[in-house]
Design an enzyme around this catalytic site. Structure first.
Site, mmCIF file in Angstrom:
data_model
loop_
_atom_site.group_PDB
_atom_site.id
_atom_site.type_symbol
_atom_site.label_atom_id
_atom_site.label_comp_id
_atom_site.label_asym_id
_atom_site.label_seq_id
_atom_site.Cartn_x
_atom_site.Cartn_y
_atom_site.Cartn_z
ATOM 1 N N TYR A 169 47.732 28.345 42.946
ATOM 2 C CA TYR A 169 48.047 26.974 42.568
ATOM 3 C C TYR A 169 48.646 26.212 43.735
ATOM 4 O O TYR A 169 49.033 26.819 44.745
ATOM 5 C CB TYR A 169 49.015 26.955 41.372
ATOM 6 C CG TYR A 169 50.443 27.272 41.740
ATOM 7 C CD1 TYR A 169 50.842 28.573 42.011
ATOM 8 C CD2 TYR A 169 51.392 26.245 41.847
ATOM 9 C CE1 TYR A 169 52.151 28.856 42.367
ATOM 10 C CE2 TYR A 169 52.703 26.527 42.202
ATOM 11 C CZ TYR A 169 53.082 27.831 42.461
ATOM 12 O OH TYR A 169 54.364 28.098 42.839
ATOM 13 N N ARG B 23 45.986 25.276 52.350
ATOM 14 C CA ARG B 23 46.637 26.507 51.870
ATOM 15 C C ARG B 23 45.922 27.033 50.633
ATOM 16 O O ARG B 23 45.752 28.253 50.461
ATOM 17 C CB ARG B 23 48.115 26.267 51.565
ATOM 18 C CG ARG B 23 48.825 27.571 51.199
ATOM 19 C CD ARG B 23 50.319 27.407 51.066
ATOM 20 N NE ARG B 23 50.655 26.448 50.023
ATOM 21 C CZ ARG B 23 51.898 26.008 49.803
ATOM 22 N NH1 ARG B 23 52.900 26.429 50.556
ATOM 23 N NH2 ARG B 23 52.135 25.140 48.844
ATOM 24 N N ARG C 163 38.260 41.077 29.221
ATOM 25 C CA ARG C 163 39.421 41.634 29.923
ATOM 26 C C ARG C 163 39.103 42.964 30.598
ATOM 27 O O ARG C 163 38.722 43.922 29.941
ATOM 28 C CB ARG C 163 40.606 41.804 28.955
ATOM 29 C CG ARG C 163 41.904 42.138 29.686
ATOM 30 C CD ARG C 163 43.070 42.219 28.723
ATOM 31 N NE ARG C 163 44.315 42.439 29.439
ATOM 32 C CZ ARG C 163 44.717 43.639 29.881
ATOM 33 N NH1 ARG C 163 43.983 44.697 29.648
ATOM 34 N NH2 ARG C 163 45.854 43.749 30.539
ATOM 35 N N HIS D 120 40.598 44.798 34.485
ATOM 36 C CA HIS D 120 41.368 44.519 35.698
ATOM 37 C C HIS D 120 40.475 44.186 36.898
ATOM 38 O O HIS D 120 40.775 43.299 37.674
ATOM 39 C CB HIS D 120 42.254 45.714 36.066
ATOM 40 C CG HIS D 120 43.452 45.884 35.166
ATOM 41 N ND1 HIS D 120 43.360 46.013 33.813
ATOM 42 C CD2 HIS D 120 44.770 45.950 35.457
ATOM 43 C CE1 HIS D 120 44.571 46.156 33.305
ATOM 44 N NE2 HIS D 120 45.447 46.114 34.279
ATOM 45 N N GLU E 139 52.094 55.041 40.055
ATOM 46 C CA GLU E 139 51.279 55.136 38.833
ATOM 47 C C GLU E 139 49.897 54.588 39.136
ATOM 48 O O GLU E 139 49.646 54.101 40.243
ATOM 49 C CB GLU E 139 51.943 54.358 37.698
ATOM 50 C CG GLU E 139 52.088 52.879 37.998
ATOM 51 C CD GLU E 139 52.767 52.080 36.901
ATOM 52 O OE1 GLU E 139 52.667 52.457 35.724
ATOM 53 O OE2 GLU E 139 53.381 51.052 37.238
HETATM 54 N N1 PMP Z 1 50.948 51.748 33.862
HETATM 55 C C1 PMP Z 1 50.404 50.526 33.895
HETATM 56 C C2 PMP Z 1 50.616 49.675 35.102
HETATM 57 C C3 PMP Z 1 49.652 50.046 32.803
HETATM 58 O O1 PMP Z 1 49.110 48.811 32.823
HETATM 59 C C4 PMP Z 1 49.441 50.893 31.696
HETATM 60 C C5 PMP Z 1 48.586 50.433 30.539
HETATM 61 N N2 PMP Z 1 49.264 49.521 29.740
HETATM 62 C C6 PMP Z 1 50.041 52.174 31.701
HETATM 63 C C7 PMP Z 1 50.785 52.559 32.808
HETATM 64 C C8 PMP Z 1 49.904 53.121 30.515
HETATM 65 O O2 PMP Z 1 50.662 52.636 29.448
HETATM 66 P P1 PMP Z 1 50.214 52.924 27.921
HETATM 67 O O3 PMP Z 1 50.174 54.414 27.773
HETATM 68 O O4 PMP Z 1 51.296 52.295 27.121
HETATM 69 O O5 PMP Z 1 48.868 52.294 27.738
#
Ligand code: PMP
Length: 294
Positions: free
Chosen positions: A33, A52, A100, A102, A181
């Site tokens: 934005y 920008r 949806r 990612h 993670e």
């Molecule tokens: N880490 C991240 C960044 C997530 O987006 C998710 C999915 N929501 C998880 C871990 C796993 O979480 P859950 O077991 O509640 O789906």
């Protein structure tokens, strides 16, 4: 004449201006934005803001929704139609609307919104005479991965890298080389003793509901859980690797970067976890965990 906003090629009444529920800006903060001040009816630093914007779009590989020239005209028109003398123009471009996921959509059509607000000038108004007060605060941009925020752009970029590498998921690591993670999952390894290892809860990870569920499901099953951080090196040399999430439950990982895990097939411990989940979802326990009252 009421306020008018520009939304994806059309000028619409401000009160009717809306975006789709699956707009990636709304769901993932997958957008950029600019705010351009308007003083005496004129844009201030319009070119700088558009440059920008173009740079931000390029960095995120979002297609510009229109040429710079066309955008300049839209900004002027929004100022004119809203009769703004002092205020600002807000403009936002997102990767658009898509189911949806990612990772980036295959053929996205960028979405654009431009609107204007009339409001008293900050910089040349009263504050310029009396000054303002500030506080100090820790820089937390964004250091609170424990909150399930829609600010998921870094996760999207990680998932997209995985897709481009032909992989299902990206396990992310911190500046010390420890796995945090997955982009939308929790990361686990099975150590040489057959114990399940996952990073302890902190601001660094989202405490997955499936993670918690697994920890409680294996209790009393002769499977030990150790909550400790592990390095990328340990991950690649682990006996087994798996991930958990609401949609994946416990899913075996058979390759990390170019390292094959075990013999390249789901290991016995992870396969047992898959069975534990299979039994769990078929049981009455699952209704209790849903808080079902009828
Ligand atoms: N880490 C991240 C960044 C997530 O987006 C998710 C999915 N929501 C998880 C871990 C796993 O979480 P859950 O077991 O509640 O789906």
């Amino acid at each position: 004449m009421g306020r008018v906003a520009f939304v994806n090629g059309q000028y619409v009444p401000h009160g009717m201006a809306s975006v789709h529920v699956e707009d990636r800006g709304y769901q993932f903060a997958d957008g950029v934005y600019e705010v351009i001040p308007v003083i005496a009816g004129k844009q201030v630093d319009g070119i700088g803001h558009r440059e920008r914007l173009a740079r931000s779009l390029r960095e995120l590989r979002i297609t510009p929704p229109m040429t710079d020239r066309a955008l300049a005209l839209v900004i002027e028109e929004v100022i004119r139609r809203n009769r703004v003398r002092t205020g600002h123009v807000y403009l936002q471009v997102t990767r658009g609307v898509a189911p949806r996921d990612h990772a980036f959509p295959a053929d996205p059509e960028s979405a654009i919104v431009v609107y204007a607000n009339s409001k008293p000038a900050g910089g040349l108004g009263k504050q310029a005479e009396v000054g303002v007060q500030v506080i100090t605060a820790p820089d937390q941009r964004w250091a609170r991965c424990d909150i399930k925020t829609v600010g998921l752009l870094p996760n999207c970029l990680a998932k997209q890298s995985a897709r481009e590498a032909g992989a299902h998921e990206a396990f992310m690591y911190d500046s010390d080389g420890y796995v945090t993670e997955g982009s939308s999952t929790n990361a686990w390894i099975v150590d040489s003793e057959g114990r399940l290892v996952t990073r302890p809860v902190s601001h660094d990870i989202l405490n997955g509901i499936t993670r918690l569920s697994l920890i409680s499901l294996v209790e009393g099953q002769g499977i030990e859980v150790v909550e400790r951080a592990f390095t990328v090196e340990e991950l690649k040399g682990a006996r087994e690797v798996f991930l958990t999430s609401a949609s994946a439950l416990a899913t075996p990982v058979v390759q990390v970067d170019d390292r094959v895990i075990g013999n390249g097939r789901p290991g016995s411990v992870t396969s047992r976890l898959v069975e534990i989940f299979r039994t769990y979802v078929a049981s009455e326990q699952v209704d209790a965990a849903a808080g079902k009252t009828i």
